[in-house]
Scaffold this motif. Structure first.
Motif, mmCIF file in Angstrom:
data_model
loop_
_atom_site.group_PDB
_atom_site.id
_atom_site.type_symbol
_atom_site.label_atom_id
_atom_site.label_comp_id
_atom_site.label_asym_id
_atom_site.label_seq_id
_atom_site.Cartn_x
_atom_site.Cartn_y
_atom_site.Cartn_z
ATOM 1 N N GLY A 59 0.821 -1.206 0.000
ATOM 2 C CA GLY A 59 0.000 0.000 0.000
ATOM 3 C C GLY A 59 0.854 1.254 0.000
ATOM 4 O O GLY A 59 0.563 2.223 -0.718
ATOM 5 N N TYR A 60 1.927 1.241 0.771
ATOM 6 C CA TYR A 60 2.840 2.377 0.815
ATOM 7 C C TYR A 60 3.466 2.611 -0.559
ATOM 8 O O TYR A 60 3.515 3.738 -1.050
ATOM 9 N N MET A 61 3.953 1.554 -1.193
ATOM 10 C CA MET A 61 4.585 1.687 -2.503
ATOM 11 C C MET A 61 3.593 2.182 -3.553
ATOM 12 O O MET A 61 3.924 3.051 -4.371
ATOM 13 N N LEU A 62 2.378 1.681 -3.517
ATOM 14 C CA LEU A 62 1.379 2.113 -4.487
ATOM 15 C C LEU A 62 0.986 3.575 -4.265
ATOM 16 O O LEU A 62 0.823 4.335 -5.223
ATOM 17 N N ARG A 63 0.861 3.984 -2.998
ATOM 18 C CA ARG A 63 0.540 5.388 -2.708
ATOM 19 C C ARG A 63 1.631 6.315 -3.221
ATOM 20 O O ARG A 63 1.342 7.369 -3.804
ATOM 21 N N LYS A 64 2.881 5.960 -2.992
ATOM 22 C CA LYS A 64 3.984 6.798 -3.459
ATOM 23 C C LYS A 64 3.996 6.876 -4.985
ATOM 24 O O LYS A 64 4.252 7.941 -5.557
ATOM 25 N N GLU A 65 3.719 5.780 -5.644
ATOM 26 C CA GLU A 65 3.670 5.783 -7.102
ATOM 27 C C GLU A 65 2.512 6.652 -7.603
ATOM 28 O O GLU A 65 2.675 7.424 -8.558
ATOM 29 N N TYR B 69 -7.146 9.645 -4.026
ATOM 30 C CA TYR B 69 -6.524 9.436 -5.327
ATOM 31 C C TYR B 69 -7.517 9.375 -6.482
ATOM 32 O O TYR B 69 -7.113 9.148 -7.617
ATOM 33 N N VAL B 70 -8.788 9.593 -6.243
ATOM 34 C CA VAL B 70 -9.777 9.596 -7.315
ATOM 35 C C VAL B 70 -9.575 10.849 -8.150
ATOM 36 O O VAL B 70 -9.426 11.944 -7.620
ATOM 37 N N ARG B 71 -9.547 10.683 -9.463
ATOM 38 C CA ARG B 71 -9.333 11.809 -10.366
ATOM 39 C C ARG B 71 -10.615 12.138 -11.102
ATOM 40 O O ARG B 71 -11.401 11.265 -11.423
ATOM 41 N N ASN B 72 -10.799 13.415 -11.398
ATOM 42 C CA ASN B 72 -11.903 13.864 -12.230
ATOM 43 C C ASN B 72 -11.374 13.962 -13.654
ATOM 44 O O ASN B 72 -10.570 14.828 -13.968
ATOM 45 N N HIS B 73 -11.815 13.072 -14.522
ATOM 46 C CA HIS B 73 -11.270 12.996 -15.876
ATOM 47 C C HIS B 73 -11.658 14.188 -16.740
ATOM 48 O O HIS B 73 -11.065 14.419 -17.767
ATOM 49 N N ARG B 74 -12.626 14.956 -16.341
ATOM 50 C CA ARG B 74 -13.070 16.067 -17.177
ATOM 51 C C ARG B 74 -12.133 17.265 -17.100
ATOM 52 O O ARG B 74 -12.140 18.104 -17.980
ATOM 53 N N ILE B 75 -11.316 17.343 -16.049
ATOM 54 C CA ILE B 75 -10.453 18.514 -15.915
ATOM 55 C C ILE B 75 -8.983 18.185 -16.174
ATOM 56 O O ILE B 75 -8.116 18.912 -15.793
ATOM 57 N N ILE B 76 -8.724 17.084 -16.877
ATOM 58 C CA ILE B 76 -7.346 16.726 -17.214
ATOM 59 C C ILE B 76 -6.906 17.582 -18.390
ATOM 60 O O ILE B 76 -7.468 17.478 -19.474
ATOM 61 N N PRO B 77 -5.937 18.451 -18.187
ATOM 62 C CA PRO B 77 -5.459 19.250 -19.324
ATOM 63 C C PRO B 77 -4.556 18.410 -20.215
ATOM 64 O O PRO B 77 -3.564 17.880 -19.778
ATOM 65 N N MET B 78 -4.935 18.246 -21.464
ATOM 66 C CA MET B 78 -4.111 17.472 -22.403
ATOM 67 C C MET B 78 -3.973 18.206 -23.683
ATOM 68 O O MET B 78 -4.568 18.748 -24.349
#
Length: 74
Positions: free
Chosen positions: A15-21, A65-74
């Motif tokens: 869990g620690y390794m995944l959080r850091k990643e 860690y949940v992301r809102n995909h609508r505000i991803i600047p690409m």
């Protein structure tokens, strides 16, 4: 599909390794200097690692860690 058995200490370490990643990838996704294709690749990897973390994290920990995909600047 693969299965693993972890003891409690190993589960905490995973869990620690995944959080850091996830933290590192969030920083990279916020960097506007990165190319669009690079950020897309990071976003795909983020989804994979997030799903791995979702298997061992509590909903409270996961919500960070949940992301809102609508505000991803690409």
């Amino acid at each position: 599909m693969l299965g693993f058995l972890f003891n409690e200490k190993e589960c905490k370490e995973l869990g620690y390794m995944l959080r850091k990643e996830l933290d590192e990838m969030l920083l990279d996704l916020g960097d506007n200097r990165l190319d669009k294709e690079v950020r897309r690749a990071i976003a795909n990897r983020y989804r994979t690692v997030f799903r791995m973390y979702a298997r061992i994290a509590t909903p409270k920990d996961l919500s960070r860690y949940v992301r809102n995909h609508r505000i991803i600047p690409m």
